[in-house]
Design a protein around this motif. Structure first.
Motif, PDB file in Angstrom:
ATOM      1  N   SER A  11      41.990  12.692   1.592  1.00  0.00           N
ATOM      2  CA  SER A  11      42.050  14.097   1.191  1.00  0.00           C
ATOM      3  C   SER A  11      42.194  14.987   2.411  1.00  0.00           C
ATOM      4  O   SER A  11      41.762  14.630   3.513  1.00  0.00           O
ATOM      5  N   GLY A  12      42.827  16.129   2.219  1.00  0.00           N
ATOM      6  CA  GLY A  12      42.933  17.133   3.269  1.00  0.00           C
ATOM      7  C   GLY A  12      43.840  16.778   4.416  1.00  0.00           C
ATOM      8  O   GLY A  12      43.661  17.272   5.533  1.00  0.00           O
ATOM      9  N   LEU A  13      44.832  15.907   4.166  1.00  0.00           N
ATOM     10  CA  LEU A  13      45.716  15.490   5.254  1.00  0.00           C
ATOM     11  C   LEU A  13      46.585  16.643   5.747  1.00  0.00           C
ATOM     12  O   LEU A  13      46.926  17.559   4.990  1.00  0.00           O
ATOM     13  N   ARG A  14      46.969  16.544   7.000  1.00  0.00           N
ATOM     14  CA  ARG A  14      47.897  17.511   7.601  1.00  0.00           C
ATOM     15  C   ARG A  14      49.281  17.326   7.003  1.00  0.00           C
ATOM     16  O   ARG A  14      49.710  16.206   6.737  1.00  0.00           O
ATOM     17  N   ASN A  15      49.983  18.431   6.792  1.00  0.00           N
ATOM     18  CA  ASN A  15      51.364  18.327   6.337  1.00  0.00           C
ATOM     19  C   ASN A  15      52.272  18.180   7.556  1.00  0.00           C
ATOM     20  O   ASN A  15      52.500  19.135   8.283  1.00  0.00           O
ATOM     21  N   ALA A  16      52.763  16.960   7.763  1.00  0.00           N
ATOM     22  CA  ALA A  16      53.598  16.694   8.941  1.00  0.00           C
ATOM     23  C   ALA A  16      55.076  16.980   8.668  1.00  0.00           C
ATOM     24  O   ALA A  16      55.881  17.024   9.585  1.00  0.00           O
ATOM     25  N   ASP A  17      55.438  17.159   7.389  1.00  0.00           N
ATOM     26  CA  ASP A  17      56.832  17.485   7.044  1.00  0.00           C
ATOM     27  C   ASP A  17      56.948  19.002   6.940  1.00  0.00           C
ATOM     28  O   ASP A  17      56.948  19.571   5.863  1.00  0.00           O
ATOM     29  N   TYR A  18      57.013  19.651   8.106  1.00  0.00           N
ATOM     30  CA  TYR A  18      56.867  21.103   8.157  1.00  0.00           C
ATOM     31  C   TYR A  18      58.174  21.859   7.914  1.00  0.00           C
ATOM     32  O   TYR A  18      58.193  23.065   7.821  1.00  0.00           O
ATOM     33  N   LEU A  19      59.292  21.164   7.836  1.00  0.00           N
ATOM     34  CA  LEU A  19      60.547  21.854   7.585  1.00  0.00           C
ATOM     35  C   LEU A  19      60.521  22.435   6.168  1.00  0.00           C
ATOM     36  O   LEU A  19      59.936  21.846   5.262  1.00  0.00           O
ATOM     37  N   SER A  25      53.728  15.676   3.483  1.00  0.00           N
ATOM     38  CA  SER A  25      53.604  14.351   4.099  1.00  0.00           C
ATOM     39  C   SER A  25      53.726  13.256   3.039  1.00  0.00           C
ATOM     40  O   SER A  25      53.398  13.466   1.873  1.00  0.00           O
ATOM     41  N   ASP A  26      54.195  12.100   3.475  1.00  0.00           N
ATOM     42  CA  ASP A  26      54.335  10.910   2.616  1.00  0.00           C
ATOM     43  C   ASP A  26      53.387   9.843   3.180  1.00  0.00           C
ATOM     44  O   ASP A  26      53.820   8.931   3.888  1.00  0.00           O
ATOM     45  N   PRO A  27      52.082   9.977   2.895  1.00  0.00           N
ATOM     46  CA  PRO A  27      51.099   9.167   3.616  1.00  0.00           C
ATOM     47  C   PRO A  27      50.956   7.731   3.127  1.00  0.00           C
ATOM     48  O   PRO A  27      51.099   7.420   1.946  1.00  0.00           O
ATOM     49  N   TYR A  28      50.662   6.875   4.103  1.00  0.00           N
ATOM     50  CA  TYR A  28      50.210   5.512   3.824  1.00  0.00           C
ATOM     51  C   TYR A  28      49.087   5.210   4.807  1.00  0.00           C
ATOM     52  O   TYR A  28      48.924   5.898   5.820  1.00  0.00           O
ATOM     53  N   CYS A  29      48.295   4.199   4.496  1.00  0.00           N
ATOM     54  CA  CYS A  29      47.156   3.861   5.341  1.00  0.00           C
ATOM     55  C   CYS A  29      47.251   2.401   5.765  1.00  0.00           C
ATOM     56  O   CYS A  29      47.666   1.540   4.989  1.00  0.00           O
ATOM     57  N   VAL A  30      46.858   2.138   7.008  1.00  0.00           N
ATOM     58  CA  VAL A  30      46.832   0.797   7.569  1.00  0.00           C
ATOM     59  C   VAL A  30      45.397   0.493   7.987  1.00  0.00           C
ATOM     60  O   VAL A  30      44.709   1.353   8.546  1.00  0.00           O
ATOM     61  N   CYS A  49      52.464  14.305  -0.679  1.00  0.00           N
ATOM     62  CA  CYS A  49      51.071  14.392  -1.123  1.00  0.00           C
ATOM     63  C   CYS A  49      50.128  14.489   0.076  1.00  0.00           C
ATOM     64  O   CYS A  49      50.232  13.701   1.007  1.00  0.00           O
ATOM     65  N   LEU A  50      49.202  15.448   0.025  1.00  0.00           N
ATOM     66  CA  LEU A  50      48.217  15.592   1.094  1.00  0.00           C
ATOM     67  C   LEU A  50      46.850  15.048   0.673  1.00  0.00           C
ATOM     68  O   LEU A  50      45.912  15.024   1.469  1.00  0.00           O
ATOM     69  N   ASN A  51      46.744  14.637  -0.603  1.00  0.00           N
ATOM     70  CA  ASN A  51      45.510  14.053  -1.132  1.00  0.00           C
ATOM     71  C   ASN A  51      45.852  12.769  -1.891  1.00  0.00           C
ATOM     72  O   ASN A  51      45.651  12.680  -3.103  1.00  0.00           O
ATOM     73  N   PRO A  52      46.399  11.768  -1.179  1.00  0.00           N
ATOM     74  CA  PRO A  52      46.924  10.578  -1.861  1.00  0.00           C
ATOM     75  C   PRO A  52      45.832   9.704  -2.479  1.00  0.00           C
ATOM     76  O   PRO A  52      44.731   9.588  -1.931  1.00  0.00           O
ATOM     77  N   ILE A  53      46.145   9.116  -3.615  1.00  0.00           N
ATOM     78  CA  ILE A  53      45.287   8.123  -4.249  1.00  0.00           C
ATOM     79  C   ILE A  53      46.054   6.806  -4.232  1.00  0.00           C
ATOM     80  O   ILE A  53      47.075   6.666  -4.887  1.00  0.00           O
ATOM     81  N   TRP A  54      45.570   5.862  -3.429  1.00  0.00           N
ATOM     82  CA  TRP A  54      46.266   4.575  -3.303  1.00  0.00           C
ATOM     83  C   TRP A  54      45.669   3.510  -4.222  1.00  0.00           C
ATOM     84  O   TRP A  54      46.395   2.685  -4.752  1.00  0.00           O
ATOM     85  N   GLN A  55      44.348   3.488  -4.347  1.00  0.00           N
ATOM     86  CA  GLN A  55      43.655   2.438  -5.125  1.00  0.00           C
ATOM     87  C   GLN A  55      44.177   1.055  -4.722  1.00  0.00           C
ATOM     88  O   GLN A  55      44.501   0.231  -5.574  1.00  0.00           O
ATOM     89  N   HIS A  56      44.262   0.835  -3.421  1.00  0.00           N
ATOM     90  CA  HIS A  56      44.832  -0.403  -2.882  1.00  0.00           C
ATOM     91  C   HIS A  56      43.724  -1.430  -2.647  1.00  0.00           C
ATOM     92  O   HIS A  56      42.748  -1.157  -1.960  1.00  0.00           O
ATOM     93  N   GLY A  57      43.878  -2.612  -3.202  1.00  0.00           N
ATOM     94  CA  GLY A  57      42.901  -3.665  -2.971  1.00  0.00           C
ATOM     95  C   GLY A  57      42.008  -3.867  -4.180  1.00  0.00           C
ATOM     96  O   GLY A  57      42.284  -3.329  -5.239  1.00  0.00           O
ATOM     97  N   PRO A  58      40.969  -4.698  -4.029  1.00  0.00           N
ATOM     98  CA  PRO A  58      40.490  -5.283  -2.782  1.00  0.00           C
ATOM     99  C   PRO A  58      41.418  -6.358  -2.218  1.00  0.00           C
ATOM    100  O   PRO A  58      41.989  -7.139  -2.964  1.00  0.00           O
ATOM    101  N   THR A  59      41.579  -6.323  -0.905  1.00  0.00           N
ATOM    102  CA  THR A  59      42.441  -7.256  -0.185  1.00  0.00           C
ATOM    103  C   THR A  59      41.608  -7.983   0.866  1.00  0.00           C
ATOM    104  O   THR A  59      40.872  -7.342   1.611  1.00  0.00           O
ATOM    105  N   PRO A  60      41.713  -9.315   0.934  1.00  0.00           N
ATOM    106  CA  PRO A  60      40.961 -10.035   1.959  1.00  0.00           C
ATOM    107  C   PRO A  60      41.494  -9.759   3.361  1.00  0.00           C
ATOM    108  O   PRO A  60      42.701  -9.598   3.551  1.00  0.00           O
ATOM    109  N   VAL A  61      40.576  -9.674   4.317  1.00  0.00           N
ATOM    110  CA  VAL A  61      40.941  -9.473   5.718  1.00  0.00           C
ATOM    111  C   VAL A  61      40.588 -10.750   6.466  1.00  0.00           C
ATOM    112  O   VAL A  61      39.423 -11.134   6.545  1.00  0.00           O
TER     113      VAL A  61
END
Length: 124
Positions: A11-19, A25-30, A49-61
């Motif tokens: 939530s609250g991400l910076r908008n990096a696509d300022y044009l 922004s088109d966010p992803y997380c690593v 999206c500046l408040n992305p919902i990924w619901q990714h996982g659970p993924t084993p590390v």
């Protein structure tokens, strides 16, 4: 024990696509184990999206050892140019080794005046 990581949302991400025509922004997380190569988890990209919902996982590390920390980075995926950095958070192993962790992490280096957060869940 197998470490499982779920990257839920940000939530609250910076908008990096300022044009003006650039949208948001088109966010992803690593996620990776701090200081180790390999074992990287990556979410899908959420467009405009500046408040992305990924619901990714659970993924084993793989490769997790007692004492390791998890490092999360959020990026703005840009086709045709270098992705923009939107912030990072480190979750120390001591915070999840006993009972896991579910909650919000403040993203640092997220941009001036930006209060961004990442919601994750970690289980062992």
């Amino acid at each position: 024990a197998t470490l499982q990581v779920s990257i839920l949302s940000a939530s609250g991400l910076r908008n990096a696509d300022y044009l003006p025509w650039g949208g948001k922004s088109d966010p992803y997380c690593v996620c990776k184990i701090a200081g180790k190569k390999g074992s990287v988890i990556q979410t899908h990209t959420v467009k405009d999206c500046l408040n992305p919902i990924w619901q990714h996982g659970p993924t084993p590390v793989d490769g997790f050892e007692i004492g390791d920390a998890l490092e999360f980075e959020v990026w703005d995926g840009d086709e045709g140019k270098k992705d923009d950095f939107l912030g990072r958070a480190v979750l120390e192993g001591s915070r999840f080794i006993l009972n896991g962790f579910e909650g919000s992490l403040t993203l640092v280096d997220a941009g001036r005046g930006i209060r961004a957060a990442l919601t994750v869940k970690v289980t062992l």
